[in-house]
Design an enzyme around this catalytic site. Structure first.
Site, PDB file in Angstrom:
ATOM      1  N   GLU A 279       0.747  -1.276  -0.068  1.00  0.00           N
ATOM      2  CA  GLU A 279      -0.071  -0.017  -0.017  1.00  0.00           C
ATOM      3  C   GLU A 279       0.777   1.213  -0.135  1.00  0.00           C
ATOM      4  OE1 GLU A 279      -0.418  -0.295   4.868  1.00  0.00           O
ATOM      5  OE2 GLU A 279      -2.277  -0.554   3.678  1.00  0.00           O
ATOM      6  N   ARG A 470       9.725 -13.355   4.805  1.00  0.00           N
ATOM      7  CA  ARG A 470      10.351 -11.846   4.524  1.00  0.00           C
ATOM      8  C   ARG A 470      11.923 -11.984   4.736  1.00  0.00           C
ATOM      9  NH1 ARG A 470       8.177  -6.595   7.865  1.00  0.00           N
ATOM     10  NH2 ARG A 470       9.729  -4.978   7.413  1.00  0.00           N
ATOM     11  N   LYS A 480       9.459   0.335   7.711  1.00  0.00           N
ATOM     12  CA  LYS A 480       9.098   1.630   7.138  1.00  0.00           C
ATOM     13  C   LYS A 480       8.811   2.569   8.351  1.00  0.00           C
ATOM     14  CE  LYS A 480       6.104   1.137   3.923  1.00  0.00           C
ATOM     15  NZ  LYS A 480       6.217  -0.276   3.547  1.00  0.00           N
TER      16      LYS A 480
END
Length: 634
Positions: A279, A470, A480
């Protein structure tokens, strides 16, 4: 006598009426009911000899009865009772007949042949399915444990091992097996080799590089130890098994190298539709709302070489999403909740039902309208899905669907006072846009069931998920939220700083260079134009390795002899003087030099070596203040 004859004719008529055309031909010439019945009896069951053969066949079937994979106890018991009852019916009339073949009637012979055919069919029956065959082989070769308990454990393992065939579950399966193994484990069941060991070894070995990488990093120590122990004892035999299993070992290697790494479940060629996972709450990074972030996504995707079909925005579906939310409220599948956030979090963690969960539809719609207009009352509320507030998977405990937010939206301004959460919007948009598969990291695995339950409540098509691990990196941060701290506090130049693990940061750190194949080996690319000049450039590392009178090869030109080496006052090599010796053999020289012509077309480059973002390999403690380990200048 007349009455007896009439009864017999009536019985014969009843027999005739119950037969099809083929069976009627067998009894058409019968003059009484007994004759017709005896003919039918021989055809279907036969006389005592035929019955005995049938009984023996049934007894063999009884002795070989075993439970099928995933068969319930009741179903298995039902099959046992059926065979037993068939045997009981035959036992009543079974006698040893002393008739020889030449004394049998045609009907008796027909019944005997039918029984023989039944036995032949039994002998020719096949076993289907890899793990059904493994069970058969295990029992036949005495590799099925000692006693009922070990046999049961082997059945458990054989039921579990097929999960390795699903690529997306491979690593999770390894983790489960590793946790079930004691550190001193030599075999999976008991103290001897069993069919389970062979099956698991084959499943791991069949995946080649994937399983090798897991073993190579010692991620699953117990599994690694078991695998190596098995290889040390049975390497030759196991490799032979693997060769048979995959056709041949060499063919297997070639075959697997051509397979895609991802085995998408329920995928059809030409019908797979994916969406790019992140996103827009940050630049794309290796491990994701501002206009800057949104505009960076297509740029980063193009940099990765991905060709996309369309760019869509969730806000395009805001009207449909609001209609869907209202529909769920009216169906009693969602409710408005005004519980304070901290209390809601505590109740959800403990699985305690919210007092707002039982609001009436009219009450929920009233509060929903307050949320739409962004009133003071509406700002106190959120919309939650009524999934399962006591489910062990906390993602299913009535997740939030909508929250009020009066902030400016980067595309629609202040048009909306409430916005859907990712958990609510994603299932709807994915189904609406025809997404078949969603690829995302396995940290979201608990949300798979949540998404499917929401899609079920919405009445839309469910999507398939494929999880991957991951990526872990050292001396940097993939969160982030933490990278944002660096950006906001001026510790880095921005999201495209070469030390930040974003796509644009990597481009600045190590530019993606697309290299065309060498022309002389790739004729389809055309002729190569080479410019020869009096002065050329070579690498300094090559220059200092050359001595006077050395013969070297200039790639794609020929040999030359170095006559003189010039140094400055510091002793640094600044120039080499030489003459071409094109008749020399390139095979006789040790140094093969890459060179560039001295021309105005050459572009001067400045290379900067960057240090790490942080001085620790990894921040292990979740609450450890990472600012103390920052490298401010690099």
């Amino acid at each position: 006598m007349e009455t007896k004859r009439k009864r017999d004719q009536n019985a014969l008529t009843v027999i005739h009426q119950g037969l099809d055309d083929d069976m009627f031909e067998k009894v058409a010439n019968a003059t009484n009911s007994k004759q017709a019945w005896d003919t039918l009896q021989n055809s279907f069951e036969g006389v005592s000899r035929v019955k005995k053969v049938c009984f023996q066949t049934l007894r063999g079937e009884f002795e070989h009865l075993k439970m099928f994979d995933k068969e319930s106890i009741s179903d298995y018991f039902g099959r046992v009772l059926y065979v037993v009852n068939q045997m009981k019916r035959l036992v009543v009339a079974t006698e040893e007949a002393n008739k020889e073949l030449d004394s049998m009637t045609i009907d008796e012979l027909n019944g005997s042949l039918r029984a023989y055919e039944q036995r032949i069919v039994k002998k020719r029956s096949k076993l289907n399915g890899t793990y059904v065959l493994l069970r058969y082989i295990g029992r036949d070769l005495k590799l099925y444990g000692v006693g009922a308990f070990q046999s049961g454990k082997i059945d458990e393992w054989l039921d579990f091992i097929p999960i390795f065939d699903k690529g997306s579950e491979f690593e999770r399966a390894c983790s489960i097996v590793d946790s079930c193994m004691p550190s001193s484990c030599t075999y999976l069941v008991g103290q001897n080799l069993s069919i389970t060991d062979i099956a698991l070894w084959s499943a791991l070995s069949y995946f080649g590089k994937r399983s090798e990488s897991l073993r190579g990093f010692f991620k699953y120590k117990n599994l690694e130890k078991w695998y190596n122990t098995l290889m040390s004892k049975y390497k030759s035999s196991l490799n032979n098994i693997l060769g048979l299993y995959s056709g041949s070992i060499e063919k297997k290697k070639t075959y697997i190298s051509n397979l895609p790494e991802i085995d998408l479940p329920n995928a059809e060629v030409g019908k797979v539709c994916l969406r790019f996972a992140p996103e827009p709450n940050g630049y794309l990074h290796i491990a994701k709302k501002s206009t800057e972030f949104v505009e960076s996504l297509p740029k980063d995707i193009v940099t990765l070489g991905i060709v996309y079909d369309a760019v869509t925005y969730t806000f395009d579906y805001f009207p449909q999403l609001m209609d869907m939310a209202e529909k769920l409220i009216c169906e009693g599948k969602a409710n408005v909740d005004d519980t304070p956030v901290d209390q809601m979090r505590i109740k959800r963690d403990k699985g305690v039902e919210s007092k707002c969960r039982n609001y009436s539809v009219s009450k929920n719609l009233e509060l929903w309208k307050e949320m739409i207009v962004g009133s003071d009352r509406g700002l106190m509320c959120c919309l939650r899905g009524k999934l399962d507030f006591q489910n062990p998977n906390k993602c299913l405990r009535d997740p939030v669907y909508y929250r009020c937010n009066l902030a400016h939206h980067h595309r629609v301004g202040f048009k909306y006072k409430l916005y859907p959460t990712y958990d609510f919007a994603s299932p709807f948009v994915d189904a609406f846009e025809g997404i078949t598969h969603v690829l995302r990291s396995n940290e979201y695995r608990d949300r798979d069931d949540q998404c499917h339950m929401i899609q079920e409540d919405m009445g839309v098509r469910k999507v398939c998920f494929y999880e991957f691990s991951r990526l872990s990196m050292v001396y940097t941060l993939l969160s982030k939220r933490k990278i944002l701290w660096f950006v906001q506090n001026g510790r880095v130049d921005g999201w495209d700083d070469p030390r930040v693990p974003t796509i644009q940061g990597m481009v600045r750190r190590e530019p993606f260079v697309r290299i065309m194949p060498r022309h002389k080996k790739f004729k389809e690319a055309g002729d190569k134009c080479t410019l020869y000049t009096k002065n050329i450039w070579i690498d300094y590392a090559d220059a200092i390795s050359i001595s006077a009178n050395d013969e070297v090869t200039l790639m794609d030109w020929g040999n030359c002899i170095i006559k003189e080496i010039k140094r400055n006052e510091m002793g640094i090599v600044v120039e080499l003087l030489g003459v071409l010796y094109l008749e020399g053999s390139v095979k006789a020289t040790e140094l093969k030099l890459t060179w560039l012509p001295e021309t105005d077309e050459l572009v001067r480059l400045q290379f900067v070596e960057f240090d790490y973002l942080i001085t620790k390999e990894k921040l292990v403690l979740p609450r450890q203040p990472f600012c103390i380990t920052i490298v401010i200048d690099s």
